[in-house]
Design a protein around this motif. Structure first.
Motif, PDB file in Angstrom:
ATOM      1  N   VAL A  48       0.811  -1.110  -0.012  1.00  0.00           N
ATOM      2  CA  VAL A  48       0.063   0.198  -0.213  1.00  0.00           C
ATOM      3  C   VAL A  48       0.873   1.482   0.028  1.00  0.00           C
ATOM      4  O   VAL A  48       0.757   2.351   0.308  1.00  0.00           O
ATOM      5  N   SER A  49       2.132   1.188  -0.128  1.00  0.00           N
ATOM      6  CA  SER A  49       2.958   2.295  -0.407  1.00  0.00           C
ATOM      7  C   SER A  49       2.608   3.209  -1.249  1.00  0.00           C
ATOM      8  O   SER A  49       2.997   4.388  -0.962  1.00  0.00           O
ATOM      9  N   ALA A  50       1.678   3.066  -2.342  1.00  0.00           N
ATOM     10  CA  ALA A  50       1.461   4.091  -3.150  1.00  0.00           C
ATOM     11  C   ALA A  50       0.181   5.144  -2.426  1.00  0.00           C
ATOM     12  O   ALA A  50      -0.163   6.072  -3.146  1.00  0.00           O
ATOM     13  N   PHE A  51      -0.212   4.704  -1.239  1.00  0.00           N
ATOM     14  CA  PHE A  51      -1.443   5.633  -0.624  1.00  0.00           C
ATOM     15  C   PHE A  51      -0.610   6.416   0.461  1.00  0.00           C
ATOM     16  O   PHE A  51      -1.171   6.855   1.450  1.00  0.00           O
ATOM     17  N   GLY A  52       0.460   6.792   0.150  1.00  0.00           N
ATOM     18  CA  GLY A  52       1.281   7.602   1.287  1.00  0.00           C
ATOM     19  C   GLY A  52       1.448   9.188   0.971  1.00  0.00           C
ATOM     20  O   GLY A  52       2.386   9.561   1.195  1.00  0.00           O
ATOM     21  N   ASP A  53       0.709   9.683  -0.040  1.00  0.00           N
ATOM     22  CA  ASP A  53       0.772  10.968  -0.712  1.00  0.00           C
ATOM     23  C   ASP A  53      -0.204  11.898  -0.384  1.00  0.00           C
ATOM     24  O   ASP A  53      -1.480  11.311  -0.069  1.00  0.00           O
ATOM     25  N   VAL A  54       0.213  13.142  -0.128  1.00  0.00           N
ATOM     26  CA  VAL A  54      -0.954  14.256  -0.224  1.00  0.00           C
ATOM     27  C   VAL A  54      -1.486  14.599  -1.517  1.00  0.00           C
ATOM     28  O   VAL A  54      -0.531  14.883  -2.170  1.00  0.00           O
ATOM     29  N   LEU A  55      -2.620  14.108  -1.906  1.00  0.00           N
ATOM     30  CA  LEU A  55      -2.909  14.310  -3.259  1.00  0.00           C
ATOM     31  C   LEU A  55      -3.410  15.713  -3.519  1.00  0.00           C
ATOM     32  O   LEU A  55      -2.938  16.116  -4.788  1.00  0.00           O
ATOM     33  N   GLY A  68      -4.518   7.331   2.747  1.00  0.00           N
ATOM     34  CA  GLY A  68      -4.634   6.787   3.891  1.00  0.00           C
ATOM     35  C   GLY A  68      -3.236   6.320   4.637  1.00  0.00           C
ATOM     36  O   GLY A  68      -3.191   6.284   5.927  1.00  0.00           O
ATOM     37  N   MET A  69      -2.209   6.135   4.039  1.00  0.00           N
ATOM     38  CA  MET A  69      -0.885   5.467   4.631  1.00  0.00           C
ATOM     39  C   MET A  69      -0.030   6.896   4.644  1.00  0.00           C
ATOM     40  O   MET A  69       1.144   6.531   5.121  1.00  0.00           O
ATOM     41  N   THR A  70      -0.513   8.034   4.713  1.00  0.00           N
ATOM     42  CA  THR A  70       0.387   9.161   4.594  1.00  0.00           C
ATOM     43  C   THR A  70       0.707   9.625   6.065  1.00  0.00           C
ATOM     44  O   THR A  70      -0.295   9.503   6.974  1.00  0.00           O
ATOM     45  N   THR A  71       1.800   9.763   6.408  1.00  0.00           N
ATOM     46  CA  THR A  71       2.124  10.088   7.757  1.00  0.00           C
ATOM     47  C   THR A  71       1.793  11.622   7.995  1.00  0.00           C
ATOM     48  O   THR A  71       1.842  12.267   7.172  1.00  0.00           O
ATOM     49  N   TYR A  72       1.397  11.654   9.157  1.00  0.00           N
ATOM     50  CA  TYR A  72       1.200  13.270   9.539  1.00  0.00           C
ATOM     51  C   TYR A  72       2.550  13.988   9.252  1.00  0.00           C
ATOM     52  O   TYR A  72       2.358  15.463   9.288  1.00  0.00           O
ATOM     53  N   LYS A  93       5.348  11.610  14.553  1.00  0.00           N
ATOM     54  CA  LYS A  93       5.500  11.943  13.174  1.00  0.00           C
ATOM     55  C   LYS A  93       5.009  10.756  12.144  1.00  0.00           C
ATOM     56  O   LYS A  93       4.512  11.222  11.134  1.00  0.00           O
ATOM     57  N   THR A  94       5.193   9.482  12.515  1.00  0.00           N
ATOM     58  CA  THR A  94       4.822   8.334  11.673  1.00  0.00           C
ATOM     59  C   THR A  94       3.433   7.612  11.933  1.00  0.00           C
ATOM     60  O   THR A  94       3.277   6.934  11.109  1.00  0.00           O
ATOM     61  N   ILE A  95       2.779   8.476  12.780  1.00  0.00           N
ATOM     62  CA  ILE A  95       1.201   7.947  12.784  1.00  0.00           C
ATOM     63  C   ILE A  95       0.615   8.354  11.331  1.00  0.00           C
ATOM     64  O   ILE A  95       1.139   9.456  10.851  1.00  0.00           O
ATOM     65  N   THR A  96      -0.021   7.575  10.753  1.00  0.00           N
ATOM     66  CA  THR A  96      -0.680   7.818   9.465  1.00  0.00           C
ATOM     67  C   THR A  96      -1.902   8.363   9.701  1.00  0.00           C
ATOM     68  O   THR A  96      -2.739   7.976  11.038  1.00  0.00           O
ATOM     69  N   ALA A 158      -8.706   2.675   5.244  1.00  0.00           N
ATOM     70  CA  ALA A 158      -8.849   3.911   4.271  1.00  0.00           C
ATOM     71  C   ALA A 158      -7.751   4.225   3.336  1.00  0.00           C
ATOM     72  O   ALA A 158      -6.340   4.195   3.841  1.00  0.00           O
ATOM     73  N   LEU A 159      -7.921   4.381   1.958  1.00  0.00           N
ATOM     74  CA  LEU A 159      -7.208   4.537   1.006  1.00  0.00           C
ATOM     75  C   LEU A 159      -7.086   6.059   0.632  1.00  0.00           C
ATOM     76  O   LEU A 159      -5.973   6.603   0.236  1.00  0.00           O
ATOM     77  N   ARG A 160      -8.125   6.688   0.908  1.00  0.00           N
ATOM     78  CA  ARG A 160      -8.112   8.200   0.651  1.00  0.00           C
ATOM     79  C   ARG A 160      -9.023   8.844   1.794  1.00  0.00           C
ATOM     80  O   ARG A 160     -10.289   8.284   1.885  1.00  0.00           O
ATOM     81  N   LEU A 161      -8.493   9.991   2.171  1.00  0.00           N
ATOM     82  CA  LEU A 161      -9.600  10.585   3.152  1.00  0.00           C
ATOM     83  C   LEU A 161      -9.321  11.989   2.698  1.00  0.00           C
ATOM     84  O   LEU A 161      -8.553  12.654   2.259  1.00  0.00           O
ATOM     85  N   ARG A 162     -10.714  12.806   2.627  1.00  0.00           N
ATOM     86  CA  ARG A 162     -10.722  14.345   2.534  1.00  0.00           C
ATOM     87  C   ARG A 162     -10.940  14.703   3.971  1.00  0.00           C
ATOM     88  O   ARG A 162     -12.039  14.542   4.619  1.00  0.00           O
ATOM     89  N   ILE A 163     -10.072  15.735   4.510  1.00  0.00           N
ATOM     90  CA  ILE A 163     -10.231  16.404   5.938  1.00  0.00           C
ATOM     91  C   ILE A 163     -10.088  17.763   5.715  1.00  0.00           C
ATOM     92  O   ILE A 163      -9.826  18.644   4.830  1.00  0.00           O
TER      93      ILE A 163
END
Length: 452
Positions: A48-55, A68-72, A93-96, A158-163
């Motif tokens: 799921v490494s592809a889900f670690g970006d701010v879109l 969803g795998m983006t770290t804070y 920092k690494t909490i997603t 969660a793969l993507r979230l809008r916040i």
């Protein structure tokens, strides 16, 4: 970025389709902030490494679309240049983002902004049934939207979230206010959180540190403009020690958000990272919570500390690593019990009240009640013949007695009937039957108590 995300979703579906029939769904994640240690996932774990970006960051709407795998850490780095931050930024920092929503998170804005899932507008979720659904507060998947918090990946990922995002200023001015009694501290927390100010100065952030029953500090943060000198606790200087040494301070907003990460609150001391000689040679880039957690995981996996203790004939010790939410009116009673029967210090305090007058069924907090998160992370001597988990069980009973709640990121000892009473087993079972009917994902009790 969104096109790349959609391709990643299609690739994930293909990975899932290639899984052997009946294989459990596991994720291949490089980091974790859970303290329920399990064997690393096998070769069939989903990448799921592809889900670690701010879109996208929409500065005008004050929203962000986030994998969803983006770290804070990555999320904050993307929003701060726009003068914005997430409503709640958990301490490490690494909490997603997906992890904080599925497993809860908290920080010093929680007295006004609640928990991370309360600022989520929509979630794209890979369910246990292998489907990708969009869940919002009012669409056909609204029950999953409301039941996702505290599900810990047992209903889906969660793969993507809008916040939602909120505006920030360049610095945070701090006041460390001492109280000599727990009841006085609890009463001050209730008053400050109700008024959102103290002695005429607005309070944007509040948390607390308890060093002993007679030494409790509330740290009150207020957004401020730049220009003034700021402190740096990312190297030789140690933040939590400054709380006792200074009555006022100032940090850049980014350093304030990560003030606890450099020394994992105070837990880096157990690894030697606060010793002056070791600190002098410890590379600054490795003064991070994820580095310390990997060291602890290595120790747990190979039982290094246990072997050394046995050779030295030292008493057995029980890890007591927990966060609990206590109604503010019962905080002094809980702390009195904790100091007497557990004996860990320091202890972290963080007030939290839900933003909205609605509940989240798997972690049913009362929207009208101000709670205080009490965090403690250490080991306690276990006398010969004492049952496994003695101190953790005492804490669980006291938290339940006082009408509180316990986070499930670490070891738990509830029996099954009590667990489902506390965490709304009826609603959970309905969601599980709908979104994971074949049981491809673990059951919440199995994962959080039996550590399966």
């Amino acid at each position: 970025m969104r096109v790349r995300h959609d391709r990643a979703v299609d690739a994930l579906r293909a990975q899932l389709a290639a899984q052997p029939d009946g294989a459990p769904i596991r994720l291949a994640k490089p980091t974790s902030n859970l303290f329920r240690f399990r064997e690393p996932p096998g070769r069939t774990a989903l990448d799921v490494s592809a889900f670690g970006d701010v879109l996208q960051v929409d500065a005008a709407a004050r929203t962000a679309d986030v994998g969803g795998m983006t770290t804070y850490e990555r999320l904050v780095d993307a929003t701060l240049p726009h003068g914005l931050m997430p409503f709640v930024v958990p301490q490490l920092k690494t909490i997603t983002l997906g992890g904080a929503v599925a497993g809860l998170g908290i920080e010093s804005t929680s007295f006004r902004n609640g928990l991370p899932h309360e600022s989520v507008l929509e979630m794209e979720i890979l369910t246990g049934a292998g489907e990708v659904v969009l869940a919002t507060p009012d669409n056909e998947h609204r029950d999953l939207f409301r039941g996702f918090p505290n599900s810990y990946g047992t209903l889906g990922y969660a793969l993507r979230l809008r916040i939602e995002l909120e505006p920030v200023r360049p610095t945070v001015a701090l006041r460390h206010v001492r109280f000599t009694g727990e009841q006085a501290g609890a009463e001050a927390i209730a008053e400050i959180c109700a008024n959102r100010e103290h002695e005429g100065v607005a309070v944007d952030f509040i948390d607390g540190t308890v060093f002993s029953p007679d030494e409790l500090y509330l740290t009150l943060g207020t957004f401020a403009e730049g220009g003034a000198e700021v402190s740096d606790y990312t190297g030789r200087r140690i933040y939590y020690r400054s709380i006792r040494e200074r009555s006022t301070d100032r940090l850049s907003t980014r350093d304030y958000l990560w003030r606890w990460d450099t020394d994992w609150f105070w837990c880096s001391q157990a690894l030697g990272a606060q010793h002056p000689l070791l600190r002098a040679v410890w590379p600054k880039r490795y003064l991070r919570s994820d580095v310390y957690r990997r060291l602890v995981a290595l120790d747990r996996r190979h039982r290094l500390s246990d072997r050394v203790a046995a050779l030295r004939r030292l008493p057995q010790r029980e890890p007591v690593i927990q966060d609990v939410e206590i109604p503010v009116g019962a905080l002094a009673e809980f702390l009195d019990f904790f100091h007497r029967d557990i004996g860990i210090s320091p202890v972290w305090l963080c007030p939290v009240r839900l933003r909205e007058p609605r509940t989240w069924p798997l972690y049913p907090m009362d929207p009208a009640t101000l709670y205080v998160n009490v965090g403690f992370w250490a080991t306690v001597e276990l006398e010969p013949g004492a049952p496994e988990g003695k101190h953790n069980r005492l804490i669980e009973r006291k938290v339940t007695e006082l009408g509180g709640h316990k986070s499930l990121y670490s070891t738990s000892y509830f029996d099954e009937a009590d667990f489902w009473t506390l965490y709304n087993g009826r609603i959970y079972r309905e969601l599980k039957d709908t979104y994971d009917p074949r049981g491809a994902l673990p059951d919440l009790y199995d994962k959080c108590v039996r550590a399966r």
